[in-house]
Design a protein around this motif. Structure first.
Motif, PDB file in Angstrom:
ATOM      1  N   LEU A   5      12.118  12.360  35.419  1.00 52.58           N
ATOM      2  CA  LEU A   5      10.799  11.384  35.918  1.00 52.58           C
ATOM      3  C   LEU A   5       9.526  12.371  36.424  1.00 52.58           C
ATOM      4  O   LEU A   5       8.533  11.873  36.738  1.00 52.58           O
ATOM      5  CB  LEU A   5      11.411  10.556  37.101  1.00 52.58           C
ATOM      6  N   HIS A  63       3.820  12.917  31.587  1.00 52.73           N
ATOM      7  CA  HIS A  63       4.925  12.271  32.132  1.00 52.73           C
ATOM      8  C   HIS A  63       5.874  12.190  31.014  1.00 52.73           C
ATOM      9  O   HIS A  63       5.560  10.830  30.194  1.00 52.73           O
ATOM     10  CB  HIS A  63       4.538  10.917  32.875  1.00 52.73           C
ATOM     11  N   PRO A 116       8.884   8.023  30.865  1.00 55.98           N
ATOM     12  CA  PRO A 116       8.777   7.388  32.046  1.00 55.98           C
ATOM     13  C   PRO A 116       9.568   6.303  32.167  1.00 55.98           C
ATOM     14  O   PRO A 116       9.867   5.428  30.814  1.00 55.98           O
ATOM     15  CB  PRO A 116       7.544   6.931  32.285  1.00 55.98           C
ATOM     16  N   SER A 120       9.994   0.491  33.944  1.00 54.00           N
ATOM     17  CA  SER A 120       9.429  -0.065  35.018  1.00 54.00           C
ATOM     18  C   SER A 120       8.028   0.499  35.528  1.00 54.00           C
ATOM     19  O   SER A 120       7.187  -0.274  35.574  1.00 54.00           O
ATOM     20  CB  SER A 120      10.295  -0.031  36.310  1.00 54.00           C
ATOM     21  N   LYS A 121       7.761   1.815  34.979  1.00 59.97           N
ATOM     22  CA  LYS A 121       6.525   2.486  35.321  1.00 59.97           C
ATOM     23  C   LYS A 121       5.447   1.826  34.160  1.00 59.97           C
ATOM     24  O   LYS A 121       4.477   1.594  34.563  1.00 59.97           O
ATOM     25  CB  LYS A 121       6.688   3.738  35.191  1.00 59.97           C
ATOM     26  N   GLN A 159       4.798  -1.796  34.912  1.00 56.62           N
ATOM     27  CA  GLN A 159       3.832  -1.449  36.169  1.00 56.62           C
ATOM     28  C   GLN A 159       2.307  -1.454  35.750  1.00 56.62           C
ATOM     29  O   GLN A 159       1.254  -1.958  35.954  1.00 56.62           O
ATOM     30  CB  GLN A 159       4.240  -0.663  37.126  1.00 56.62           C
TER      31      GLN A 159
END
Length: 140
Positions: free
Chosen positions: A39, A50, A53, A56-57, A60
């Motif tokens: 993460l 990143h 990821p 959920s990221k 979002q």
């Protein structure tokens, strides 16, 4: 007497071997092993990356609602008029940032943020498909 000396030599060998075995077992079971944090976000030449990821990221951020871009292998200069966040679905790109020695690669599964004002060379190594979002300026 010969037997007694033989037992002493065996004891001299067995005790250190036993101690080494206990040490190895203890260290392998109680010490945490180093594993990179999947993460973790890294930054190279001002570009935030990143790797993989969590979904959920991506949810979002609303990644699936962003515009898409597809490109075939090619090499060209690029300037970011606005901060651009992209999620690369597939492919591989070699990025060279103006003013920095060297380059880095980004590819499928990477969430990447290029800051406004950055000049780069975008070298598509493998056909790329990405979602991207441009940060809007606040003109209040």
């Amino acid at each position: 007497m010969g037997r007694s000396i033989m037992y002493q030599y065996q004891a001299l060998l067995v005790v250190p071997l036993f101690a080494a075995a206990v040490f190895l077992i203890f260290n392998s079971t109680t010490r945490p092993k180093f594993e990179p944090n999947p993460l973790m976000e890294t930054e190279i030449f001002g570009v935030k990356i990143h790797k993989n990821p969590p979904q959920s990221k991506l949810d979002q951020l609303g990644v699936t609602t962003w515009k898409t871009y597809e490109g075939q292998p090619s090499k060209f200069p690029w300037f970011f008029d606005a901060t651009e966040t992209m999620y690369i679905l597939e492919g591989k790109v070699k990025v060279t940032v103006d003013g920095h020695e060297g380059s880095f690669e980004i590819g499928g599964g990477d969430l990447v943020v290029f800051p406004k004002g950055m000049k780069i060379t975008w070298d598509i190594i493998e056909p790329v498909k990405k979602h991207y979002h441009l940060e809007k300026e606040n003109n209040d």
